[in-house]
Design an enzyme around this catalytic site. Structure first.
Site, mmCIF file in Angstrom:
data_model
loop_
_atom_site.group_PDB
_atom_site.id
_atom_site.type_symbol
_atom_site.label_atom_id
_atom_site.label_comp_id
_atom_site.label_asym_id
_atom_site.label_seq_id
_atom_site.Cartn_x
_atom_site.Cartn_y
_atom_site.Cartn_z
ATOM 1 N N TYR A 44 38.756 54.996 52.052
ATOM 2 C CA TYR A 44 39.285 54.796 50.445
ATOM 3 C C TYR A 44 39.258 55.786 49.532
ATOM 4 O O TYR A 44 38.593 56.417 49.255
ATOM 5 C CB TYR A 44 39.109 52.909 50.331
ATOM 6 C CG TYR A 44 39.460 52.598 49.091
ATOM 7 C CD1 TYR A 44 40.221 51.655 48.951
ATOM 8 C CD2 TYR A 44 39.055 52.576 48.075
ATOM 9 C CE1 TYR A 44 41.533 51.126 47.972
ATOM 10 C CE2 TYR A 44 39.681 52.022 46.479
ATOM 11 C CZ TYR A 44 41.090 51.119 46.822
ATOM 12 O OH TYR A 44 41.789 50.952 45.754
ATOM 13 N N ASP A 58 40.510 54.713 34.067
ATOM 14 C CA ASP A 58 41.076 54.038 34.810
ATOM 15 C C ASP A 58 42.674 53.199 34.783
ATOM 16 O O ASP A 58 42.271 51.378 34.409
ATOM 17 C CB ASP A 58 40.841 53.095 35.971
ATOM 18 C CG ASP A 58 40.665 52.295 36.851
ATOM 19 O OD1 ASP A 58 42.493 52.809 37.216
ATOM 20 O OD2 ASP A 58 41.378 51.623 38.094
ATOM 21 N N ASP A 85 44.518 53.585 46.730
ATOM 22 C CA ASP A 85 44.656 52.856 45.788
ATOM 23 C C ASP A 85 45.889 53.736 45.251
ATOM 24 O O ASP A 85 46.409 54.799 45.007
ATOM 25 C CB ASP A 85 43.985 53.180 44.758
ATOM 26 C CG ASP A 85 43.939 52.042 43.501
ATOM 27 O OD1 ASP A 85 45.139 51.302 42.879
ATOM 28 O OD2 ASP A 85 43.039 52.336 42.662
ATOM 29 N N ASP A 87 47.774 51.508 42.253
ATOM 30 C CA ASP A 87 48.057 51.368 41.218
ATOM 31 C C ASP A 87 49.113 50.217 41.479
ATOM 32 O O ASP A 87 49.417 49.344 41.845
ATOM 33 C CB ASP A 87 48.107 52.275 39.541
ATOM 34 C CG ASP A 87 46.907 53.066 39.289
ATOM 35 O OD1 ASP A 87 45.837 52.366 39.904
ATOM 36 O OD2 ASP A 87 46.850 53.775 38.724
ATOM 37 N N HIS A 112 47.684 50.368 48.554
ATOM 38 C CA HIS A 112 48.003 48.682 47.593
ATOM 39 C C HIS A 112 48.543 49.223 46.571
ATOM 40 O O HIS A 112 48.124 49.856 46.275
ATOM 41 C CB HIS A 112 46.720 48.166 48.041
ATOM 42 C CG HIS A 112 45.859 48.632 47.330
ATOM 43 N ND1 HIS A 112 45.299 48.296 45.502
ATOM 44 C CD2 HIS A 112 44.814 49.277 46.808
ATOM 45 C CE1 HIS A 112 44.359 49.235 45.255
ATOM 46 N NE2 HIS A 112 44.063 49.722 46.409
ATOM 47 N N GLU A 114 49.897 46.648 43.023
ATOM 48 C CA GLU A 114 48.680 45.638 42.216
ATOM 49 C C GLU A 114 49.913 44.857 40.969
ATOM 50 O O GLU A 114 50.764 45.523 41.307
ATOM 51 C CB GLU A 114 48.174 45.977 41.173
ATOM 52 C CG GLU A 114 47.940 46.720 40.487
ATOM 53 C CD GLU A 114 46.422 47.700 39.754
ATOM 54 O OE1 GLU A 114 46.202 48.011 38.267
ATOM 55 O OE2 GLU A 114 45.446 48.130 40.665
ATOM 56 N N CYS A 122 41.042 48.167 34.896
ATOM 57 C CA CYS A 122 39.993 47.448 35.957
ATOM 58 C C CYS A 122 40.357 46.582 36.828
ATOM 59 O O CYS A 122 40.131 45.505 35.627
ATOM 60 C CB CYS A 122 39.215 48.222 36.117
ATOM 61 S SG CYS A 122 37.666 47.787 37.054
ATOM 62 N N ARG A 160 47.801 43.098 46.207
ATOM 63 C CA ARG A 160 47.339 43.343 45.629
ATOM 64 C C ARG A 160 47.385 42.601 44.478
ATOM 65 O O ARG A 160 48.780 42.558 43.685
ATOM 66 C CB ARG A 160 46.053 44.425 44.940
ATOM 67 C CG ARG A 160 45.459 44.028 43.931
ATOM 68 C CD ARG A 160 44.591 45.297 43.375
ATOM 69 N NE ARG A 160 44.034 44.929 41.867
ATOM 70 C CZ ARG A 160 43.189 46.175 41.057
ATOM 71 N NH1 ARG A 160 43.255 47.139 41.496
ATOM 72 N NH2 ARG A 160 42.985 45.991 39.637
ATOM 73 N N GLU A 190 41.855 40.202 44.511
ATOM 74 C CA GLU A 190 41.131 41.455 43.534
ATOM 75 C C GLU A 190 39.915 40.435 42.399
ATOM 76 O O GLU A 190 40.525 39.073 42.387
ATOM 77 C CB GLU A 190 41.994 41.942 42.233
ATOM 78 C CG GLU A 190 40.698 43.040 41.519
ATOM 79 C CD GLU A 190 39.906 43.888 42.344
ATOM 80 O OE1 GLU A 190 38.900 43.311 42.595
ATOM 81 O OE2 GLU A 190 39.698 45.079 41.812
ATOM 82 N N ASN A 223 37.245 43.745 48.102
ATOM 83 C CA ASN A 223 36.443 44.991 47.270
ATOM 84 C C ASN A 223 35.100 44.387 47.027
ATOM 85 O O ASN A 223 34.803 43.905 46.001
ATOM 86 C CB ASN A 223 37.239 44.819 46.027
ATOM 87 C CG ASN A 223 36.959 45.718 45.004
ATOM 88 O OD1 ASN A 223 36.751 46.964 44.998
ATOM 89 N ND2 ASN A 223 37.885 46.047 43.815
#
Length: 309
Positions: A44, A58, A85, A87, A112, A114, A122, A160, A190, A223
């Site tokens: 990942y 982040d 990721d 974002d 993914h 989100e 985060c 996500r 998440e 996660n």
């Protein structure tokens, strides 16, 4: 080598149909080699770890090019399939399409995207905000169209949702179903806070949408980050709860930086590396990990042991 990278999405799909796959975070090619040597079957690439390794928080500061550079290093060094990721997709619809194409070219098996408002934060922090459901569904639909165009449908589009911490568990489920309807292959709920919540989501999505996972629903990603909303749950338990892969996004970075910080304190106080020599990776161990023998030609790309084709 090319076949290993090109077939990585199919490889990961097949693995997830057989068992729950552990995906440790790899924030550079060397960590990716170590994970492959340790026997992991997938990896990942975390936006949180990549951002921290770049010296920034982040909050979406690392560019698409910054991500694809690391994805390529991780894929080429390890030969393992990886989820990365993305974002919030680096923008709106067309950027989500481009992201899928660029991640695929770089060697990712999937990504993914989100449903947070940008600038994001985060997923285990409070104060998040969500985009409207249909805005996110449009992003997923565009990502799914790009998936079909670039990989004949094999690249894994994961949606996500951060709804648990903003709108509650019922919204997590309803948003997830809408994203599956829009074309998502995988759902990443998440910020869940208990095993019970993981089971509620898994049960609600089992068999939903005529997808590729066992039972006909979407693949599910859990996660297992530390120091967040989710308690420490073993891989075997996630498997029993119905999850097909588990990411450990920042674990390797946290372990590494714990060791680095301890060493730097000692070096500043003692003026010598002697007290930490037995904690260091030796020169021979490093060369072995790199598949490098001084005096012999090293050919790029040389993947980690057992992954060469």
């Amino acid at each position: 080598m090319a076949n290993v990278i090109r077939n990585s999405a199919t490889t990961l799909r097949n693995l997830m149909k057989q068992k729950t796959v552990a995906l440790p975070g790899a924030f550079n090619g060397l960590v990716a080699r170590a994970a492959a040597d340790a026997g992991f079957e997938g990896l990942y690439v975390s936006g949180g770890a990549l951002s921290a390794a770049s010296g920034v928080p982040d909050i979406g500061l690392v560019s698409l090019d910054g991500f694809t550079k690391v994805i390529s290093e991780v894929a080429m060094s390890s030969g393992l399939p990886l989820i990365a990721d993305a974002d919030t997709g680096f923008g709106e619809g067309e950027m989500c399409s481009r992201t899928v194409w660029e991640y695929w070219r770089a060697g990712a098996a999937g990504c993914h995207i989100e449903d947070q408002v940008f600038p994001k934060r985060c997923g285990h922090l409070d104060g998040k905000a969500l985009v409207p459901v249909e805005q996110m569904a449009d992003k997923i639909a565009r990502a799914a169209a790009a998936r079909d165009a670039c990989s004949n449908g094999q690249f894994i589009v994961c949606a996500r949702t951060d709804a648990r911490g903003v709108e509650g568990i019922e919204s997590t489920i309803s948003r997830a179903k809408r994203y599956v309807d829009a074309g998502a292959d995988m759902i990443f709920p998440e910020g869940l806070v208990s095993e019970e919540e993981f089971k509620i989501v898994a049960d609600a999505l089992y068999g939903y949408g005529n997808k590729d996972a066992p039972g006909g629903g979407p693949f599910l990603l859990a996660n297992m980050t530390e120091f967040g909303k989710t308690p420490i749950i073993p891989l075997s338990r996630f498997s029993a709860l119905g999850y097909h892969c588990v990411i450990f996004p920042v674990s390797t970075l946290r372990v590494a930086m714990g060791a680095v910080t301890s060493f730097l304190r000692a070096l500043k106080e003692e003026g010598t590396v002697e007290s930490h020599l037995d904690k260091m990776q030796s020169r021979q161990d490093l060369y072995s990990l790199l598949q490098y023998t001084p005096g012999k030609e090293w050919t790029y790309p040389t993947m980690t042991k057992g992954k060469e084709t």
